[in-house]
Design a protein around this motif. Structure first.
Motif, PDB file in Angstrom:
ATOM      1  N   GLY A 246       0.886  -1.324  -0.182  1.00  0.00           N
ATOM      2  CA  GLY A 246       0.112   0.235   0.050  1.00  0.00           C
ATOM      3  C   GLY A 246       0.971   0.884  -0.137  1.00  0.00           C
ATOM      4  O   GLY A 246       2.364   1.359   0.034  1.00  0.00           O
ATOM      5  N   SER A 247       0.175   2.500  -0.094  1.00  0.00           N
ATOM      6  CA  SER A 247       1.464   3.465  -0.293  1.00  0.00           C
ATOM      7  C   SER A 247       0.319   4.267   0.689  1.00  0.00           C
ATOM      8  O   SER A 247      -0.737   4.150   1.707  1.00  0.00           O
ATOM      9  CB  SER A 247       1.227   4.361  -1.107  1.00  0.00           C
ATOM     10  N   ALA A 248       1.221   5.463   1.752  1.00  0.00           N
ATOM     11  CA  ALA A 248       0.469   5.832   2.068  1.00  0.00           C
ATOM     12  C   ALA A 248       1.883   7.533   2.647  1.00  0.00           C
ATOM     13  O   ALA A 248       3.040   7.972   2.178  1.00  0.00           O
ATOM     14  CB  ALA A 248       0.760   5.929   3.722  1.00  0.00           C
ATOM     15  N   ASP A 249       0.685   8.881   2.191  1.00  0.00           N
ATOM     16  CA  ASP A 249       1.174  10.034   1.990  1.00  0.00           C
ATOM     17  C   ASP A 249       1.864  10.528   2.851  1.00  0.00           C
ATOM     18  O   ASP A 249       2.068  10.016   4.390  1.00  0.00           O
ATOM     19  CB  ASP A 249      -0.197  11.347   1.854  1.00  0.00           C
ATOM     20  N   LEU A 250       3.117  11.490   2.414  1.00  0.00           N
ATOM     21  CA  LEU A 250       3.794  12.121   2.861  1.00  0.00           C
ATOM     22  C   LEU A 250       3.761  14.324   3.121  1.00  0.00           C
ATOM     23  O   LEU A 250       3.873  14.768   1.911  1.00  0.00           O
ATOM     24  CB  LEU A 250       5.211  11.926   2.715  1.00  0.00           C
ATOM     25  N   PRO A 251       2.381  14.204   3.863  1.00  0.00           N
ATOM     26  CA  PRO A 251       2.061  15.870   3.624  1.00  0.00           C
ATOM     27  C   PRO A 251       2.848  16.734   3.688  1.00  0.00           C
ATOM     28  O   PRO A 251       4.089  16.387   4.765  1.00  0.00           O
ATOM     29  CB  PRO A 251       0.815  15.657   4.914  1.00  0.00           C
ATOM     30  N   GLY A 252       2.842  18.244   3.191  1.00  0.00           N
ATOM     31  CA  GLY A 252       3.693  19.155   3.649  1.00  0.00           C
ATOM     32  C   GLY A 252       5.614  19.071   2.607  1.00  0.00           C
ATOM     33  O   GLY A 252       5.425  20.278   2.420  1.00  0.00           O
ATOM     34  N   ILE A 253       5.268  17.884   1.470  1.00  0.00           N
ATOM     35  CA  ILE A 253       6.484  18.191   0.934  1.00  0.00           C
ATOM     36  C   ILE A 253       5.318  18.444  -0.930  1.00  0.00           C
ATOM     37  O   ILE A 253       5.226  17.283  -1.076  1.00  0.00           O
ATOM     38  CB  ILE A 253       6.786  16.547   0.226  1.00  0.00           C
ATOM     39  N   LEU A 254       5.850  19.898  -1.041  1.00  0.00           N
ATOM     40  CA  LEU A 254       5.377  19.403  -2.503  1.00  0.00           C
ATOM     41  C   LEU A 254       5.933  19.392  -3.859  1.00  0.00           C
ATOM     42  O   LEU A 254       4.900  18.686  -4.617  1.00  0.00           O
ATOM     43  CB  LEU A 254       5.123  21.391  -2.709  1.00  0.00           C
ATOM     44  N   ARG A 255       7.477  18.654  -3.161  1.00  0.00           N
ATOM     45  CA  ARG A 255       8.018  18.069  -4.424  1.00  0.00           C
ATOM     46  C   ARG A 255       9.343  17.365  -4.091  1.00  0.00           C
ATOM     47  O   ARG A 255      10.207  18.531  -3.206  1.00  0.00           O
ATOM     48  CB  ARG A 255       8.683  19.523  -6.137  1.00  0.00           C
ATOM     49  N   PRO A 256       9.191  16.461  -3.838  1.00  0.00           N
ATOM     50  CA  PRO A 256       9.731  15.430  -3.272  1.00  0.00           C
ATOM     51  C   PRO A 256      11.271  15.278  -4.067  1.00  0.00           C
ATOM     52  O   PRO A 256      11.280  15.122  -5.633  1.00  0.00           O
ATOM     53  CB  PRO A 256       9.922  14.091  -3.257  1.00  0.00           C
ATOM     54  N   TRP A 257      12.506  15.398  -3.701  1.00  0.00           N
ATOM     55  CA  TRP A 257      13.951  15.723  -4.410  1.00  0.00           C
ATOM     56  C   TRP A 257      14.647  14.203  -4.184  1.00  0.00           C
ATOM     57  O   TRP A 257      15.127  13.526  -4.671  1.00  0.00           O
ATOM     58  CB  TRP A 257      14.718  16.784  -3.811  1.00  0.00           C
ATOM     59  N   ALA A 258      14.962  13.533  -2.950  1.00  0.00           N
ATOM     60  CA  ALA A 258      15.907  12.921  -2.185  1.00  0.00           C
ATOM     61  C   ALA A 258      15.244  11.885  -1.017  1.00  0.00           C
ATOM     62  O   ALA A 258      14.611  12.331  -0.037  1.00  0.00           O
ATOM     63  CB  ALA A 258      16.973  13.387  -2.246  1.00  0.00           C
ATOM     64  N   ALA A 259      15.739  11.386  -1.061  1.00  0.00           N
ATOM     65  CA  ALA A 259      15.748   9.685   0.325  1.00  0.00           C
ATOM     66  C   ALA A 259      16.774   9.691   0.631  1.00  0.00           C
ATOM     67  O   ALA A 259      17.899   8.929  -0.382  1.00  0.00           O
ATOM     68  CB  ALA A 259      14.531   9.329  -0.789  1.00  0.00           C
ATOM     69  N   SER A 260      17.175   8.996   2.197  1.00  0.00           N
ATOM     70  CA  SER A 260      18.311   8.390   2.633  1.00  0.00           C
ATOM     71  C   SER A 260      17.330   7.033   3.324  1.00  0.00           C
ATOM     72  O   SER A 260      16.951   7.181   4.282  1.00  0.00           O
ATOM     73  CB  SER A 260      18.949   9.055   3.412  1.00  0.00           C
ATOM     74  N   SER A 261      18.078   5.267   2.825  1.00  0.00           N
ATOM     75  CA  SER A 261      17.461   4.817   2.746  1.00  0.00           C
ATOM     76  C   SER A 261      18.311   3.969   4.349  1.00  0.00           C
ATOM     77  O   SER A 261      17.825   3.317   4.932  1.00  0.00           O
ATOM     78  CB  SER A 261      17.612   2.800   1.914  1.00  0.00           C
ATOM     79  N   ALA A 262      19.633   4.846   4.505  1.00  0.00           N
ATOM     80  CA  ALA A 262      20.346   5.163   6.010  1.00  0.00           C
ATOM     81  C   ALA A 262      19.646   6.007   6.841  1.00  0.00           C
ATOM     82  O   ALA A 262      19.908   4.890   7.618  1.00  0.00           O
ATOM     83  CB  ALA A 262      22.304   5.587   5.153  1.00  0.00           C
ATOM     84  N   THR A 263      19.538   6.683   6.911  1.00  0.00           N
ATOM     85  CA  THR A 263      18.535   7.357   7.793  1.00  0.00           C
ATOM     86  C   THR A 263      17.425   7.358   7.903  1.00  0.00           C
ATOM     87  O   THR A 263      15.971   7.913   8.863  1.00  0.00           O
ATOM     88  CB  THR A 263      19.167   8.299   8.138  1.00  0.00           C
ATOM     89  N   GLY A 264      16.356   7.631   6.150  1.00  0.00           N
ATOM     90  CA  GLY A 264      14.847   7.213   6.742  1.00  0.00           C
ATOM     91  C   GLY A 264      14.688   9.131   6.179  1.00  0.00           C
ATOM     92  O   GLY A 264      13.204   9.289   6.474  1.00  0.00           O
ATOM     93  N   ALA A 265      15.061   9.587   5.924  1.00  0.00           N
ATOM     94  CA  ALA A 265      15.027  11.408   5.588  1.00  0.00           C
ATOM     95  C   ALA A 265      14.505  11.364   4.356  1.00  0.00           C
ATOM     96  O   ALA A 265      15.125  10.758   3.173  1.00  0.00           O
ATOM     97  CB  ALA A 265      16.526  12.070   5.983  1.00  0.00           C
ATOM     98  N   VAL A 266      13.850  12.497   4.065  1.00  0.00           N
ATOM     99  CA  VAL A 266      13.462  12.810   3.155  1.00  0.00           C
ATOM    100  C   VAL A 266      13.598  14.369   2.848  1.00  0.00           C
ATOM    101  O   VAL A 266      13.230  14.964   4.118  1.00  0.00           O
ATOM    102  CB  VAL A 266      11.497  12.154   2.504  1.00  0.00           C
ATOM    103  N   ALA A 267      14.023  14.523   1.710  1.00  0.00           N
ATOM    104  CA  ALA A 267      14.124  16.391   0.990  1.00  0.00           C
ATOM    105  C   ALA A 267      13.117  16.496  -0.298  1.00  0.00           C
ATOM    106  O   ALA A 267      13.217  15.691  -0.609  1.00  0.00           O
ATOM    107  CB  ALA A 267      15.751  16.571   0.885  1.00  0.00           C
TER     108      ALA A 267
END
Length: 410
Positions: A246-267
């Protein structure tokens, strides 16, 4: 500063971008290539007394024929040296020339792929290409539409099922490949093992038109993929995480640029201002609150280092000329670490188009300076090198050199 309504903000920002390229983790350096560059940098450090290199080494397993003896004296590990801070001038015209890029690159003008020191002649112009099983997985433009293709080792197509896609995303260790494809009814996020060792994780989204395009961006964890969805009514984007079930929304990010599988961070971009510039934030996608860890209106955050410790900041305003600035920030705090100051001729645009990390210590960047395109290596130790790529006589506005998989770019 007054801002326009959100719909106009997003529409204007998307209009200014030449195309929406997503970052995907880069091609991993093999041990032989990494060792060669480490040796070279040590020689530079000794000969020219440059700043110490940040030594975050990739662990190398030791082969042992029997248990270690108590009398053995293991060598003491070398402590990591501090990364250089402050401003580093980047002038590709005077930078020392070096070969051996550890990130695969495609020359779309010549139709060639440069990977691990080898040059391959490509039968078609691929938008992205990466190793898959004993061959390749690529996207190719067919009558104006990107489609996914499985190729053998000689770049011959192996199947005839070509579904529309928006590009490939490859993990830092090249073990995972993700993309979104349209099956005629809905968009599906596909997470595939590069060696074919497991079943695909397929996340089927609600039925929609093909214009409601979905683009994969990066990997949040061992099982989750970051992606964005386009609203065809106003071309605004929404961000979500897919895991095969399934999928889960990530609110607040209008345009995602990057993700880190090492930390779980999204920019990604959180706000677009009236003048076309934007604000960005780093969000912990694995935390329950998913609140921003920090935000900035000085940079567009576009790419994490493989270990997730650093994040690349482009200028807050991006257009077809690329980014006029490149800053390296601490991904946990937002503190600026290195400001790479681009130096170029007065008669022409100087801008960075793409970046791709070779490892935790260095990245490659494609840039246009004056009337020439360059590929440069930027080290966390402050070194700047020009990759030996012949681009003489090429129109720089075409930006013919691109990284072989989707990277952070304008």
């Amino acid at each position: 500063m007054n801002t326009t309504p959100l719909e106009d903000q997003v529409h204007d920002a998307l209009h200014r971008e030449a195309e929406q390229l997503q970052r995907a983790p880069l091609t991993v350096v093999d041990v032989r290539t990494r060792a060669r560059r480490i040796q070279r940098r040590r020689a530079v450090a000794v000969g020219a007394a440059v700043a110490a290199v940040l030594a975050i080494a990739v662990p190398v397993g030791l082969s042992m024929t029997g248990p270690a003896q108590r009398s053995e004296i293991m060598p003491a590990p070398s402590p990591p040296a501090p990364v250089v801070t402050g401003t580093v001038r980047v002038d590709p015209r005077s930078a020392p020339v070096d070969g051996g890029p550890a990130v695969a690159m495609v020359n779309i003008d010549e139709g060639t792929l440069l990977r691990n020191g080898e040059t391959f002649r490509l039968p078609e112009v691929y938008d992205s290409i990466t190793p898959y099983r004993n061959g390749w997985l690529a996207t190719v433009n067919v009558e104006g539409e990107q489609t996914v293709q499985v190729l053998d080792s000689e770049f011959r197509p192996l199947d005839g099922d070509r579904r529309p896609t928006t590009g490939l995303t490859v993990s830092a260790d090249e073990s995972r490949i993700a993309w979104a494809e349209y099956d005629g009814v809905r968009w599906v996020v596909v997470d595939r093992a590069a060696d074919g060792s497991r079943e695909d994780r397929r996340t089927e989204l609600p039925p929609s038109s093909e214009e409601a395009s979905v683009t994969t961006v990066g990997f949040v964890s061992d099982t989750e993929v970051l992606a964005s969805r386009t609203d065809p009514s106003d071309y605004s984007l929404s961000t979500f995480v897919a895991d095969g079930s399934g999928s889960a929304d990530l609110p607040g990010i209008l345009r995602p640029w990057a993700a880190s599988s090492a930390t779980g961070a999204v920019a990604g971009v959180t706000r677009v201002k009236g003048d076309g510039s934007s604000c960005s934030a780093v969000v912990d996608a694995l935390a329950g609150t998913r609140q921003p860890l920090w935000s900035t209106c000085e940079h567009t955050l576009v790419s994490f280092s493989p270990d997730g410790a650093r994040v690349v900041g482009f200028s807050s305003y991006l257009d077809a000329n690329g980014s006029a600035t490149l800053t390296l920030l601490d991904a946990a705090t937002g503190e600026e670490v290195i400001d790479f100051d681009l130096i170029g001729p007065l008669d022409g645009i100087t801008g960075i188009h793409e970046v791709a990390w070779e490892d935790d210590d260095s990245m490659l960047a494609t840039l246009v300076s004056g009337q020439t395109q360059y590929v440069v290596r930027l080290g966390l130790d402050g070194t700047v090198e020009r990759i030996d790529v012949d681009l003489s006589g090429v129109d720089p506005t075409l930006v013919p050199i691109k990284f072989a998989t989707s990277q952070a770019g304008t």
